[in-house]
Design a protein around this motif. Structure first.
Motif, PDB file in Angstrom:
ATOM      1  N   VAL A 183       0.854  -1.184   0.000  1.00  0.00           N
ATOM      2  CA  VAL A 183       0.000   0.000   0.000  1.00  0.00           C
ATOM      3  C   VAL A 183       0.890   1.233   0.000  1.00  0.00           C
ATOM      4  CG1 VAL A 183      -1.800   1.277   1.226  1.00  0.00           C
ATOM      5  CG2 VAL A 183      -1.793  -1.225   1.273  1.00  0.00           C
ATOM      6  N   HIS A 184       0.740   2.081  -0.999  1.00  0.00           N
ATOM      7  CA  HIS A 184       1.578   3.264  -1.134  1.00  0.00           C
ATOM      8  C   HIS A 184       0.829   4.477  -0.580  1.00  0.00           C
ATOM      9  CE1 HIS A 184       4.444   0.936  -3.457  1.00  0.00           C
ATOM     10  NE2 HIS A 184       3.455   0.526  -4.223  1.00  0.00           N
ATOM     11  N   ILE A 185       0.968   4.681   0.738  1.00  0.00           N
ATOM     12  CA  ILE A 185       0.278   5.793   1.394  1.00  0.00           C
ATOM     13  C   ILE A 185       1.016   7.100   1.134  1.00  0.00           C
ATOM     14  CG2 ILE A 185      -0.504   6.703   3.620  1.00  0.00           C
ATOM     15  CD1 ILE A 185      -0.645   3.823   4.611  1.00  0.00           C
ATOM     16  N   ASN A 186       2.335   7.088   1.269  1.00  0.00           N
ATOM     17  CA  ASN A 186       3.134   8.285   1.082  1.00  0.00           C
ATOM     18  C   ASN A 186       4.469   7.880   0.470  1.00  0.00           C
ATOM     19  OD1 ASN A 186       4.636  10.634   1.229  1.00  0.00           O
ATOM     20  ND2 ASN A 186       3.910  11.191   3.270  1.00  0.00           N
ATOM     21  N   THR A 187       4.641   8.195  -0.795  1.00  0.00           N
ATOM     22  CA  THR A 187       5.860   7.796  -1.501  1.00  0.00           C
ATOM     23  C   THR A 187       6.821   8.971  -1.690  1.00  0.00           C
ATOM     24  OG1 THR A 187       4.757   8.195  -3.626  1.00  0.00           O
ATOM     25  CG2 THR A 187       4.667   5.955  -2.724  1.00  0.00           C
ATOM     26  N   LYS A 188       6.476  10.130  -1.162  1.00  0.00           N
ATOM     27  CA  LYS A 188       7.318  11.315  -1.309  1.00  0.00           C
ATOM     28  C   LYS A 188       8.600  11.161  -0.492  1.00  0.00           C
ATOM     29  CE  LYS A 188       7.448  16.192  -0.057  1.00  0.00           C
ATOM     30  NZ  LYS A 188       6.740  17.273   0.645  1.00  0.00           N
ATOM     31  N   PRO A 189       9.770  11.405  -1.081  1.00  0.00           N
ATOM     32  CA  PRO A 189      11.026  11.315  -0.312  1.00  0.00           C
ATOM     33  C   PRO A 189      11.196  12.532   0.598  1.00  0.00           C
ATOM     34  CG  PRO A 189      11.468  12.065  -2.539  1.00  0.00           C
ATOM     35  CD  PRO A 189      10.010  11.734  -2.495  1.00  0.00           C
ATOM     36  N   ARG A 190      12.144  12.448   1.512  1.00  0.00           N
ATOM     37  CA  ARG A 190      12.419  13.576   2.396  1.00  0.00           C
ATOM     38  C   ARG A 190      12.913  14.775   1.591  1.00  0.00           C
ATOM     39  NH1 ARG A 190      16.696  14.053   7.534  1.00  0.00           N
ATOM     40  NH2 ARG A 190      15.698  15.904   8.444  1.00  0.00           N
ATOM     41  N   THR A 191      12.403  15.950   1.924  1.00  0.00           N
ATOM     42  CA  THR A 191      12.792  17.179   1.225  1.00  0.00           C
ATOM     43  C   THR A 191      14.219  17.574   1.602  1.00  0.00           C
ATOM     44  OG1 THR A 191      10.499  17.942   1.280  1.00  0.00           O
ATOM     45  CG2 THR A 191      12.182  19.588   0.816  1.00  0.00           C
ATOM     46  N   LEU A 192      15.003  17.913   0.583  1.00  0.00           N
ATOM     47  CA  LEU A 192      16.390  18.364   0.757  1.00  0.00           C
ATOM     48  C   LEU A 192      16.626  19.595  -0.104  1.00  0.00           C
ATOM     49  CD1 LEU A 192      18.195  14.884   0.595  1.00  0.00           C
ATOM     50  CD2 LEU A 192      17.787  16.262   2.657  1.00  0.00           C
ATOM     51  N   PRO A 193      17.577  20.479   0.237  1.00  0.00           N
ATOM     52  CA  PRO A 193      18.449  20.436   1.408  1.00  0.00           C
ATOM     53  C   PRO A 193      17.707  20.825   2.675  1.00  0.00           C
ATOM     54  CG  PRO A 193      18.805  22.465   0.219  1.00  0.00           C
ATOM     55  CD  PRO A 193      17.855  21.648  -0.619  1.00  0.00           C
ATOM     56  N   LEU A 194      18.345  20.564   3.814  1.00  0.00           N
ATOM     57  CA  LEU A 194      17.716  20.841   5.095  1.00  0.00           C
ATOM     58  C   LEU A 194      17.965  22.277   5.548  1.00  0.00           C
ATOM     59  CD1 LEU A 194      18.657  17.615   7.100  1.00  0.00           C
ATOM     60  CD2 LEU A 194      16.599  18.035   5.739  1.00  0.00           C
ATOM     61  N   PHE A 195      16.928  22.874   6.151  1.00  0.00           N
ATOM     62  CA  PHE A 195      17.066  24.177   6.788  1.00  0.00           C
ATOM     63  C   PHE A 195      17.104  23.983   8.306  1.00  0.00           C
ATOM     64  CE2 PHE A 195      14.931  25.654   2.798  1.00  0.00           C
ATOM     65  CZ  PHE A 195      15.972  26.457   2.349  1.00  0.00           C
ATOM     66  N   LYS A 196      17.911  24.787   8.967  1.00  0.00           N
ATOM     67  CA  LYS A 196      18.052  24.692  10.417  1.00  0.00           C
ATOM     68  C   LYS A 196      16.863  25.360  11.092  1.00  0.00           C
ATOM     69  CE  LYS A 196      21.692  25.163  13.904  1.00  0.00           C
ATOM     70  NZ  LYS A 196      23.058  25.678  14.160  1.00  0.00           N
ATOM     71  N   CYS A 197      16.103  24.583  11.850  1.00  0.00           N
ATOM     72  CA  CYS A 197      14.857  25.057  12.441  1.00  0.00           C
ATOM     73  C   CYS A 197      14.884  24.923  13.964  1.00  0.00           C
ATOM     74  CB  CYS A 197      13.674  24.270  11.882  1.00  0.00           C
ATOM     75  SG  CYS A 197      12.066  24.740  12.568  1.00  0.00           S
ATOM     76  N   ALA A 198      14.484  25.993  14.642  1.00  0.00           N
ATOM     77  CA  ALA A 198      14.305  25.953  16.093  1.00  0.00           C
ATOM     78  C   ALA A 198      12.827  25.743  16.372  1.00  0.00           C
ATOM     79  CB  ALA A 198      14.785  27.258  16.724  1.00  0.00           C
ATOM     80  N   ALA A 199      12.502  24.663  17.062  1.00  0.00           N
ATOM     81  CA  ALA A 199      11.108  24.352  17.401  1.00  0.00           C
ATOM     82  C   ALA A 199      10.884  24.621  18.882  1.00  0.00           C
ATOM     83  CB  ALA A 199      10.788  22.895  17.082  1.00  0.00           C
ATOM     84  N   VAL A 200       9.893  25.450  19.190  1.00  0.00           N
ATOM     85  CA  VAL A 200       9.579  25.751  20.585  1.00  0.00           C
ATOM     86  C   VAL A 200       8.492  24.781  21.043  1.00  0.00           C
ATOM     87  CG1 VAL A 200       8.852  27.497  22.240  1.00  0.00           C
ATOM     88  CG2 VAL A 200      10.151  28.165  20.202  1.00  0.00           C
ATOM     89  N   ASP A 201       8.799  24.058  22.102  1.00  0.00           N
ATOM     90  CA  ASP A 201       7.934  22.977  22.592  1.00  0.00           C
ATOM     91  C   ASP A 201       6.942  23.492  23.635  1.00  0.00           C
ATOM     92  OD1 ASP A 201       6.796  20.678  23.581  1.00  0.00           O
ATOM     93  OD2 ASP A 201       8.635  19.902  24.497  1.00  0.00           O
ATOM     94  N   TYR A 202       5.681  23.683  23.206  1.00  0.00           N
ATOM     95  CA  TYR A 202       4.612  24.038  24.136  1.00  0.00           C
ATOM     96  C   TYR A 202       3.819  22.799  24.572  1.00  0.00           C
ATOM     97  CZ  TYR A 202       5.375  28.710  22.108  1.00  0.00           C
ATOM     98  OH  TYR A 202       5.930  29.882  21.665  1.00  0.00           O
ATOM     99  N   GLY A 203       4.316  21.628  24.133  1.00  0.00           N
ATOM    100  CA  GLY A 203       3.617  20.364  24.340  1.00  0.00           C
ATOM    101  C   GLY A 203       3.510  19.664  23.000  1.00  0.00           C
TER     102      GLY A 203
END
Length: 381
Positions: A183-203
């Motif tokens: 079953v091919h639910i999601n065949t999209k590869p990971r997006t590149l190149p990578l950007f550096k992201c800061a994620a703020v964890d509110y939960g």
């Protein structure tokens, strides 16, 4: 066998069969219309201090597995179901729902009319509640429900955010979309190149971070109390503000930090993060009558006219009137009650959505917000 009790602040009491842990808990009773994903819902930090009332007739049919949890433990206060399946059947199952609740110290009640309870919440609004599998009286349960402080005005960020910053594990095994042989639910590869992201964890949910990483971001997660200066020290190219729980108006420091970051970097917010951006812009939020909790909410994009079905789990919403003259444009609305589901800033590279894009049930052809964020960061780098 002792019976379990579910009591509301208005004096209404339901008795049913106890399962899970032997315990008395308090929380806000919210109904959820999802037919599946009870493991994800229980472990979603957005459900912190919520007593989940599942509207589907039987919960626990496919058991509990080791991969689908959204955090390291159950975050909901308790669980209310019409029927709990004691003998689950699924190739991924490792234990029953009742065993999982007991292991995590969470009480549950089954054998109650969840349709009646749901109707009650819809008519009266979300209610403070007490769920107990201990041997307590109806009167005591009602008293406890009435005495609880409630969610409105409460700041839960320190309870559900990470204690210190960390780099999110973006190994292929940890972030790849779910696959099922043939079953091919999601065949999209990971997006590149990578950007550096800061994620703020509110939960934050694990699936949010996985989706963010898979969509082209190298993610470092910061606790909710991190200052803008601490976040900027790692020289991120963008900022992600996560989902969470509690009243956004009770977290003014989060809004102040977000406002500083929005002046310097592209910012994308989801759920509680969307509400933080609302306050950072100088606008307001308000508590919904009974919240949006489920996997079938229709949202219309006002700029394209397209409609998609979304997964939602929130009790507060941005006030559309107060967003006027803040530089923000309302981009998406909930078709059922016209509440704000998305916004973007006219001049700054900032946008947000109230719903959960990582859990999208449907809407083929609609832009994926994480891809929109990637293109926004790419344009501003």
């Amino acid at each position: 066998m002792n019976s379990a009790v579910l009591a509301f602040e208005d004096g209404t009491v339901y008795r049913g069969k106890p399962f899970g842990a032997k315990k008395t808990v308090l929380g806000e009773a919210v109904f959820n219309t999802s037919m599946m994903a009870y493991q994800e819902l229980l472990t979603d930090p957005s459900n912190y201090m919520n007593i989940l009332v599942m509207t589907f007739v039987e919960i626990g049919c496919y058991g509990i597995n080791g991969e689908d949890s959204e955090s390291d433990s159950i975050k909901a206060s308790g669980l209310v179901v019409a029927g709990d399946c004691e003998v689950p059947s699924n190739w991924r199952s490792r234990m029953s729902l009742g065993e999982y609740l007991e292991k995590n110290g969470i009480p549950g009640i089954s054998g109650v009319d969840t349709r009646t309870i749901t109707r009650k919440i819809r008519m009266n609004g979300s209610l403070k509640a007490c769920l107990s599998t201990d041997d307590i009286s109806d009167e005591e349960a009602v008293r406890l429900a009435k005495a609880w402080c409630g969610i409105d005005g409460s700041n839960f960020l320190k309870d559900i955010s990470c204690p210190k910053a960390y780099h999110f594990d973006d190994s292929a095994e940890n972030i790849k979309p779910f696959e099922l042989g043939g079953v091919h639910i999601n065949t999209k590869p990971r997006t590149l190149p990578l950007f550096k992201c800061a994620a703020v964890d509110y939960g934050v949910k694990k699936s949010l971070l996985s989706s963010l990483a898979y969509s082209g971001f190298d993610v470092t997660v910061f606790p909710s109390g991190a200052s803008a200066e601490e976040i900027l020290e790692i020289a991120p190219q963008c900022v992600f503000l996560s989902s969470g729980a509690g009243a956004p108006s009770a977290a003014p420091e989060a809004a102040k930090t977000a406002a500083k970051l929005m002046e310097k970097l592209p910012v994308f917010g989801v759920g509680f993060g969307h509400q933080v951006i609302t306050h950072a812009l100088g606008a307001k939020t308000y508590k919904l009558k009974f919240g949006h909790h489920g996997g079938n909410y229709p949202v219309r994009n006002l700029e394209t006219g397209k409609v998609k079905i979304t997964s939602q789990n929130h009790s507060f919403a941005a006030d559309a009137k107060s967003l006027e003259n803040t530089g923000a444009i309302v981009t998406e609305i909930n078709i059922e009650d016209n509440s704000v589901e998305g916004l973007r800033h006219k001049d700054l590279p900032v946008f947000s959505v109230q719903y959960h894009p990582e859990s999208a049930p449907g809407g083929a052809g609609a832009p994926y917000p994480f891809d929109v964020f990637y293109e926004l960061v790419k344009k501003n780098s």
